[in-house]
Design a protein around this motif. Sequence first.
Motif, PDB file in Angstrom:
ATOM      1  N   SER A  32       0.801  -1.229   0.000  1.00 32.74           N
ATOM      2  CA  SER A  32       0.000   0.000   0.000  1.00 32.74           C
ATOM      3  C   SER A  32       0.833   1.279   0.000  1.00 32.74           C
ATOM      4  O   SER A  32       0.295   2.361  -0.172  1.00 32.74           O
ATOM      5  CB  SER A  32      -0.936   0.008   1.212  1.00 32.74           C
ATOM      6  N   GLY A  33       2.133   1.169   0.162  1.00 32.33           N
ATOM      7  CA  GLY A  33       2.992   2.351   0.180  1.00 32.33           C
ATOM      8  C   GLY A  33       3.295   2.867  -1.215  1.00 32.33           C
ATOM      9  O   GLY A  33       2.838   2.344  -2.225  1.00 32.33           O
ATOM     10  N   GLU A  34       4.103   3.922  -1.224  1.00 31.78           N
ATOM     11  CA  GLU A  34       4.557   4.533  -2.474  1.00 31.78           C
ATOM     12  C   GLU A  34       5.941   3.988  -2.814  1.00 31.78           C
ATOM     13  O   GLU A  34       6.734   3.706  -1.910  1.00 31.78           O
ATOM     14  CB  GLU A  34       4.636   6.054  -2.310  1.00 31.78           C
ATOM     15  N   PRO A  35       6.265   3.868  -4.103  1.00 31.16           N
ATOM     16  CA  PRO A  35       7.597   3.398  -4.472  1.00 31.16           C
ATOM     17  C   PRO A  35       8.679   4.318  -3.896  1.00 31.16           C
ATOM     18  O   PRO A  35       8.563   5.547  -3.972  1.00 31.16           O
ATOM     19  CB  PRO A  35       7.610   3.453  -5.997  1.00 31.16           C
ATOM     20  N   TYR A  36       9.708   3.756  -3.330  1.00 32.70           N
ATOM     21  CA  TYR A  36      10.837   4.533  -2.822  1.00 32.70           C
ATOM     22  C   TYR A  36      11.520   5.259  -3.977  1.00 32.70           C
ATOM     23  O   TYR A  36      11.870   6.422  -3.872  1.00 32.70           O
ATOM     24  CB  TYR A  36      11.819   3.603  -2.107  1.00 32.70           C
ATOM     25  N   ASN A  37      11.691   4.556  -5.078  1.00 33.48           N
ATOM     26  CA  ASN A  37      12.297   5.121  -6.272  1.00 33.48           C
ATOM     27  C   ASN A  37      11.211   5.177  -7.344  1.00 33.48           C
ATOM     28  O   ASN A  37      10.848   4.158  -7.912  1.00 33.48           O
ATOM     29  CB  ASN A  37      13.471   4.249  -6.723  1.00 33.48           C
ATOM     30  N   ASN A  49      10.469  -3.470  -4.735  1.00 30.08           N
ATOM     31  CA  ASN A  49       9.880  -3.907  -3.473  1.00 30.08           C
ATOM     32  C   ASN A  49      10.259  -2.993  -2.303  1.00 30.08           C
ATOM     33  O   ASN A  49       9.896  -3.269  -1.174  1.00 30.08           O
ATOM     34  CB  ASN A  49      10.265  -5.355  -3.175  1.00 30.08           C
ATOM     35  N   MET A  50      10.967  -1.897  -2.564  1.00 29.34           N
ATOM     36  CA  MET A  50      11.252  -0.915  -1.521  1.00 29.34           C
ATOM     37  C   MET A  50      10.223   0.212  -1.633  1.00 29.34           C
ATOM     38  O   MET A  50      10.064   0.812  -2.700  1.00 29.34           O
ATOM     39  CB  MET A  50      12.662  -0.343  -1.638  1.00 29.34           C
TER      40      MET A  50
END
Length: 83
Positions: free
Chosen positions: A40-45, A52-53
């Motif tokens: 449910s998060g936003e992509p780190y990059n 998957n980060m």
Amino acid sequence: MESTCRCTAPVAEEQITALPDEALRPLAELFTLLETAPWSGEPYNRAKPRSNMLTHAFGERGLATYVVLEEQRETLLVRLEWP
């Protein structure tokens, strides 16, 4: 995918210990959310949206960075920010 959010990197453990009391409930709510919806998060990059980060806001000011370990059915909390 149901997962657990019990794994934390050493840096994140130190950051959890340093959080003010006002951040603890939102962090607990984030852990609960990540157990049922780790993606449910936003992509780190943003250039790699399928990575998957991820990052996820918590509380009014917090930001958690974590890695979804699909095969292990876990999320690894890497870093917390609470300015």
